[in-house]
Design an enzyme around this catalytic site. Structure first.
Site: not given
Ligand code: FPP
Length: 230
Positions: A2, A4, A15, A19, A47-49, A113, A177, A189
């Site tokens: 979270d 990005n 944004r 990412h 996420s599905s949301e 892995l 979560l 944990e």
């Molecule tokens: C949450 O940050 C992150 C996401 C919704 C996407 C996570 C995706 C990646 C790290 C890249 C994609 C990787 C693959 C393999 C597809 P946010 O956008 O909710 O950030 P914010 O809460 O600061 O707005």
């Protein structure tokens, strides 16, 4: 993974730049986890949301998944990483489903892995889908209601092949979560870090593991030594 968007905003960037930096942090984390001998790593990529985000951002995230599989698959395979996805596949475009299947079949025999990518994943959705499958099996007479146990229920979840997580890490300072592995994380944990996901590196992973090592895990029981002392 979270933060990005906020990472990008803090730099005056769009944004998508956050990412993209997030994908780089993911690459580093997979390498570090491999180096540390961590056998299972599950990442929450979409996420599905997340479908409620602007269409342009959804396209960006879908594009990043495709690019990640196309560009990184050979290297992951070479490093012995087994790649699998959890989440609802029905809602995904055919090209993405084919790429996911390709990644899973190419790496099926790898053992270094296990990388599990949660994509179009939501824990409540997963539990409802599992319940529906069980109800269908009961209706068809292949399962008796009295045979439904925690263990048998878990075999219907997307994660039927994944051990429950020991440690769940969330970046960006949010303390929740957000529909991630709710069943599987019952005794995990939790470590919440203030840094945004693109800033998550080896030091942050090692710090989270150190914090994990200092925890006392009782799984609902008691600690024998403390029990005696009391
Ligand atoms: C949450 O940050 C992150 C996401 C919704 C996407 C996570 C995706 C990646 C790290 C890249 C994609 C990787 C693959 C393999 C597809 P946010 O956008 O909710 O950030 P914010 O809460 O600061 O707005």
């Amino acid at each position: 993974m979270d933060g990005n968007g906020r990472w990008a905003k803090a730099r005056g960037l769009p944004r998508i730049a956050g990412h993209r930096a997030g994908v780089e942090a993911l690459r580093q984390t997979v390498r570090t986890a491999g180096d540390l001998g961590i056998p299972w790593l599950t990442v929450y990529a979409f996420s599905s949301e997340n479908w409620s985000r602007p269409q342009s951002e959804i396209s960006d995230l879908l594009g990043l998944l495709k690019t990640f599989i196309r560009r990184d698959l050979a290297e992951l395979h070479k490093a012995g990483v087994r790649v699998r996805m959890i989440g609802a596949r029905e809602g995904l475009a055919k090209d993405i489903r084919l790429l996911i299947e390709e990644a899973e079949s190419l790496t099926a025999d790898n053992t270094s892995l296990n990388l599990v990518i949660a994509f179009n994943y939501g824990s409540r959705d997963e539990i409802v889908r599992a319940t529906r499958s069980i109800a269908e099996a009961v209706a068809a007479g292949s399962i008796r209601p009295e045979d439904i146990t925690q263990e048998s229920f878990a075999t219907f979840l997307d994660t039927h092949f994944v051990p429950d997580p020991d440690l769940i890490i969330r970046t960006s300072g949010e303390l929740r979560l957000s529909n991630f592995l709710l069943w599987q994380g019952a005794y995990s944990e939790l470590v919440f870090l203030p840094c945004y996901w693109p800033d998550f590196g080896k030091a942050e992973l090692l710090g989270a593991i150190k914090s994990f090592e200092a925890r006392e895990r009782r799984f609902g029981g008691v600690t024998p030594a403390r029990d005696v002392a009391l």
